[in-house]
Design an enzyme around this catalytic site. Sequence first.
Site, PDB file in Angstrom:
ATOM      1  N   GLY A 112       0.815  -1.206   0.000  1.00 18.31           N
ATOM      2  CA  GLY A 112       0.000   0.000   0.000  1.00 18.31           C
ATOM      3  C   GLY A 112       0.844   1.250   0.000  1.00 18.31           C
ATOM      4  O   GLY A 112       2.064   1.200   0.189  1.00 18.31           O
TER       5      GLY A 112
ATOM      6  N   HIS B  45      -8.820  33.491 -11.831  1.00 23.83           N
ATOM      7  CA  HIS B  45      -8.244  32.203 -12.235  1.00 23.83           C
ATOM      8  C   HIS B  45      -8.828  31.068 -11.388  1.00 23.83           C
ATOM      9  O   HIS B  45      -9.310  30.058 -11.928  1.00 23.83           O
ATOM     10  CB  HIS B  45      -6.716  32.264 -12.074  1.00 23.83           C
ATOM     11  CG  HIS B  45      -6.021  31.001 -12.459  1.00 23.83           C
ATOM     12  ND1 HIS B  45      -5.373  30.853 -13.670  1.00 23.83           N
ATOM     13  CD2 HIS B  45      -5.860  29.811 -11.811  1.00 23.83           C
ATOM     14  CE1 HIS B  45      -4.851  29.638 -13.739  1.00 23.83           C
ATOM     15  NE2 HIS B  45      -5.130  28.986 -12.611  1.00 23.83           N
ATOM     16  N   GLU B  46      -8.796  31.226 -10.052  1.00 22.57           N
ATOM     17  CA  GLU B  46      -9.307  30.172  -9.172  1.00 22.57           C
ATOM     18  C   GLU B  46     -10.821  30.037  -9.302  1.00 22.57           C
ATOM     19  O   GLU B  46     -11.363  28.921  -9.213  1.00 22.57           O
ATOM     20  CB  GLU B  46      -8.916  30.463  -7.722  1.00 22.57           C
ATOM     21  CG  GLU B  46      -7.423  30.509  -7.470  1.00 22.57           C
ATOM     22  CD  GLU B  46      -6.733  29.195  -7.805  1.00 22.57           C
ATOM     23  OE1 GLU B  46      -7.392  28.139  -7.771  1.00 22.57           O
ATOM     24  OE2 GLU B  46      -5.529  29.220  -8.122  1.00 22.57           O
TER      25      GLU B  46
END
Length: 676
Positions: free
Chosen positions: A246, A469-470
């Site tokens: 894992g 932009h965000e």
Amino acid sequence: MAENGNKKPLINETPGNKPKLPKFNVYWVYIIIILGFFLLQYFYSGKSAQVTTWQEVKNQMIANQEIDKLVVIRNLGKVEVYLKEDKLEKYKDRLGDGFGAVPKVGPHFYFTIGSIETFEKQLADAQANIDEAQKIYPQYEDQPNYWGDILSWVLPFVLLLAIWIFIFRRISGGTSGGAGGGNIFSVGKSKAQVFDKETRPRVDFKDVAGLEEAKVEVMEIVDFLKNPQKYTDLGGKIPKGALLVGPPGTGKTLLAKAVAGEANVPFFSISGSEFVEMFVGVGASRVRDLFRQAKEKAPCIVFIDEIDAIGRARGKNPSFSGNDERENTLNQLLTEMDGFASNQGVIILAATNRADILDRALLRAGRFDRQIHVDLPDLKERLEIFKVHLRPLKLEANLDISFLAKQTPGFSGADIANVCNEAALIAARKNKKFVEKQDFLDAIDRIIGGLEKKNKIISKEERKTIAYHEAGHATVSWLLEHANPLLKVSIIPRGRSLGAAWYLPEERQITTTEQLFDEMCSALGGRAAEEINFNKISTGALSDLERVTKQAYAMIAYFGMGKKLKNISYYDSTQSEFTFSKPYSEKTAEQIDQEVREIIDKAYEKAKEILTQNREGHVQLAELLLEREVIYSEDLEKIFGPRKTLSREQELVKELEEEAQKNNTETTVSENNPEA
């Protein structure tokens, strides 16, 4: 005289037993020998001869006829002077008196000379006017230097032995480490830590939250060791090995510690790197010694952490020597696990996060019979892990733990433990008496995005560009059906980023073309928003473009999702990392580049189309982000409405809320009906 009836026993004396003597230590022998040597020198050697000059000997001792004899020590270049017994009183002050004085037999004085020929000439000149019967003629001797000779022979060997012991002590771990630490002859001994009933770790399966499927597999091994007849009556055999596979931080080593805490059998723990040393044959010797100890204490469990240190596939690692120590160690491990000799009652547990590079012979049936996959926890498992790590913390009243589980998608157990610890540190830094919800949110932002840069200078124009932009990322991801739903958007500078968006990835095992395409569209939403609103673009989309490009190449070259290159994959899982050739021609490379360009252009146009159609909501979201600096999914839902589809995470949240509501209802009914 009558004896006292209340006589006290001697120190360390028990009734009916002899008094306990102090333990013998070999260093006392060394101390006694050294003290004896100094005492002999002090009591028996006395004062040595006193130094003088040739002028004093010539003008006083020879002139007054006080010398009994002169002895020339040729190898030391000096002359010893022996005085007559009746003349010793004259030099009493220099020779001493009584204990510690120069012995009466002499020599009493000595002086150094340049050459014997010169001394003889000077002595003859000094005695020219003396009668022949009273002249002194020197005697010649050679005195051996015993200590110098011994040291010249012994000292080099002592130095070599000291350097050899020092090197071997450093290699074998010094006075700490594994078994036999500090002994130069125990380099090939196993360094495994042994846990038995007295030294068993205080960790059990209750301390391992989540990992239910992995715990079932491991608990079966523990149950087999506790009740072997239950399985052997049906003809079953004990499994020889289990490999925990894992990502880092998912709890593989913790699960092994829980096995050691639950099993009533000896538990050997060792790291794979402890088998590898600079000397040839040491790794294989330690493997043999480990299994020898394990067979003596069978049934038992041997845990090898990070087994990829010695289990790397043979022939794939670049080795320019004809005798690779790692391969020898692996060959010995393969032989011990399932070789000609019997290995009954020894179970091997191993952990790694790089199972793809392990040797095939190590993974075959009969060695590691089963592979236990320890994956990143889902929402329910994260909730259980939070409950474990929140026990020692002083929390505010009514803290919603399920909210914290929702805010940490993709976090491992180690990440969650770090979040809890970081939240406690933040609360202490703010002089709080309890850890609050906002402290956990700050800790999550700190771990994901880095430290907040409050003093970073950003102009208004740059700040507006970052906000639009965000907001472009948020708008496109919220309105696309298959994109990951947004969790939070921030324009607070953290680390190297000026703004960030947190998404809630779906719990899925496979990904379709539509899902990959929508994720690319949301990633390109920031660049598209800049072009639409400011009619120019910036360098802020670098990480977005890098991710989109890699994803597009993976779709075409690996997953076979292209229009022209359908159902073709150039991914080779067995390929060595030191291969420099491409598995396709230059013409195929041009086709891959062309299809990647087409899919990226298509995703970019799709993002621009969505932002153009929802420009009013996008602008409203960007202005809200400029005002608050941080917005959440609830703010997007107010502007754009609810999403079309619920993700798997949202379904799990809904199930948890319904289950909690059900439990609260049952509690209320029980309070109203005490007899129920």
